[in-house]
Design an enzyme around this catalytic site. Structure first.
Site, PDB file in Angstrom:
ATOM      1  N   ARG B 181     -66.963  53.002  20.669  1.00 49.47           N
ATOM      2  CA  ARG B 181     -66.706  54.284  21.331  1.00 49.47           C
ATOM      3  C   ARG B 181     -67.399  55.378  20.526  1.00 49.47           C
ATOM      4  NH1 ARG B 181     -61.022  55.897  18.656  1.00 49.47           N
ATOM      5  NH2 ARG B 181     -60.685  53.981  17.518  1.00 49.47           N
ATOM      6  N   ASN B 182     -68.411  54.957  19.755  1.00 48.38           N
ATOM      7  CA  ASN B 182     -69.101  55.878  18.867  1.00 48.38           C
ATOM      8  C   ASN B 182     -70.609  55.725  18.951  1.00 48.38           C
ATOM      9  OD1 ASN B 182     -67.604  57.687  17.185  1.00 48.38           O
ATOM     10  ND2 ASN B 182     -66.554  55.881  16.387  1.00 48.38           N
TER      11      ASN B 182
END
Lengths: 80, 370
Positions: B181-182
């Site tokens: 999610r980065n």
């Protein structure tokens, strides 16, 4: 989880195994994370059944379906 | 390739059906994503929203009622207006249309839900907050997708039956999945490439959906990965596709859920890093590793990684298993530090982030979720 709590929240049944085997398991699980013969037997059976299921055939697509999917994958640039 | 979770890849799509004349319920974007995930087999073996037997079993045993591992409730909450046996149309702003056949309506205990899934009832935890804001009743039953939502990033959206064919066409047998999610920094790249060394291909699968304030925007993550793959990966060894679902921040339970989803995509291995799907200090840094010991029947192999860092003495990227030098020689890949540098308009040094990736991020006025 206590046996009582398990009864309350889930469905359990009794399976008979030979007493010497139960004794062996009792010794084997000493000092491990397993807190009962039941939890060890459950673990081993789940592992065994899962390995047998993995060997089963995977889903096969019809030629037509597969070709459509490949076309989309090509259009999106995932396949040459 | 592993069999789908529960033995069968679910496909509940019927575009010949219509919702005309049915009662309509507008659902959120996240709910619409989960409906599509059920219908497209991402959440196999689920065929709909959970009925009470599965819900209770998931809460208390981390398994569906039929003993198949499952750790996160997938539920439909509502206030009133339905009864068991109803068929209702679920619609979303993005155009998604589905039919929900309600089999059971039941109540639940929010505190127990939060305590079991998130290990806390603290409403400062985003997952707990969401549960506490849910409506009072749950409805369970099968769903049938009629029309998919039309959204951005659809060119990165692959379904399990597509990835399974894609991997076969590429000749990949062992596939490692990477959940993210980065935006990628060098530490991520080393984790991915270390795992990739031992398998045929890597499936980089960022989560697209509701995130918390301060997370990178979805578009930024995808463009950053496109740049990384283009410049630093072999074309035939990496696939980038999105997973449309919200982050639950359920730490260890969510790690199992993420692994199951990737198994459905056809992956054989799943990378679990430090504090996977964690938030704040609610979970121990390696709790998400330990939980895998409870699932001998998961059907996907976890690969556990501790953090990589740069060692000035070694002159390269290492981890604590291979570097003998003291901490004073180490530079850690802190996502927070990198984020702060980017916020100040500073380019992170190349030992922390690839130049091409940093340039993409810095080309945005605000790359963060507000």
């Amino acid at each position: 989880m206590s046996e009582e709590k398990k009864e309350e929240k889930g469905k359990y049944t009794t399976v008979s195994i030979p007493t010497p085997l139960a004794e062996k398991i009792k010794k084997r699980i000493e000092g491990t994370g397993f807190n009962s013969i039941s939890s060890y037997v459950t673990y081993v059976l789940r592992e065994l059944l899962a390995s047998m299921e993995e060997e089963e055939q995977e889903e096969v697509f019809s030629k037509e379906d597969e070709e459509k999917i490949k076309e989309r994958l090509r259009a999106l640039g995932y396949l040459d | 390739m592993p069999a789908p979770h529960g033995g069968k890849l679910v496909r509940r799509i019927d575009s010949s059906k219509s919702i005309e004349g049915m009662d309509r319920v507008e659902v959120s974007r996240d709910m619409a994503h989960d409906i599509e995930n059920i219908a497209n087999g991402v959440f196999s073996p689920l065929e709909g929203f959970m009925c009470s037997e599965d819900f209770e079993s998931v809460l208390h045993h981390m398994r569906l009622a039929n003993d198949v591992p499952w750790t996160i409730p997938i539920v439909f909450d509502f206030e009133d207006g339905f009864k068991e046996g109803d068929e209702v149309a679920l619609v979303a702003e993005n155009g998604m249309e589905a039919i929900f056949s309600i089999e059971e309506i039941y109540t639940y205990n929010k505190k127990e839900y939060a305590e079991k899934v998130f290990k806390t009832t603290d409403v400062a935890h985003p997952g707990v907050k969401k549960v506490m804001e849910m409506k009072e009743k749950l409805a369970g039953g099968k769903i049938t997708l009629i029309k998919e939502g039309n959204e951005e990033f659809n060119k990165y959206y692959l379904k399990p039956y597509e990835t399974r064919i894609l991997f076969k066409e590429k000749g990949w047998r062992d596939i490692v999945a990477f959940q993210t999610r980065n935006v990628p920094h060098i530490g991520h790249e080393y984790v991915q490439k270390t795992a990739l060394t031992f398998v045929d291909g890597i499936f980089i699968n960022p989560i697209v959906g509701k995130k918390k304030k301060g997370d990178f925007k979805d578009e930024v993550i995808l463009k950053a990965y496109d740049a990384l793959i283009k410049h630093y990966y072999l074309k035939d060894r990496a696939v980038l596709a999105i997973l449309k679902t919200e982050m639950r921040y359920a730490g260890p339970r969510e790690a199992i859920f993420h692994a199951i989803v990737r198994k459905n995509f056809g992956c054989t291995h799943f990378i679990v890093g430090r504090d996977h799907a964690g938030v704040g200090n609610y979970y121990g840094p390696y709790e998400a590793h330990d939980i895998f010991n409870e699932f001998p029947d998961l059907g996907i192999t976890p690969i556990f990684f501790r953090s990589f860092f740069y060692c000035k003495k070694c002159g390269g990227v290492v981890n604590e298993k291979i570097c003998p030098h003291d901490k004073e020689h180490h530079i850690y890949y802190s996502g927070t530090k990198i984020r702060e540098m980017l916020q100040r308009g500073e380019t992170p040094p190349e030992i922390m982030m690839r130049r091409e990736v940093a340039e993409i991020i810095m080309s945005y006025d605000n790359p963060f979720v507000e």
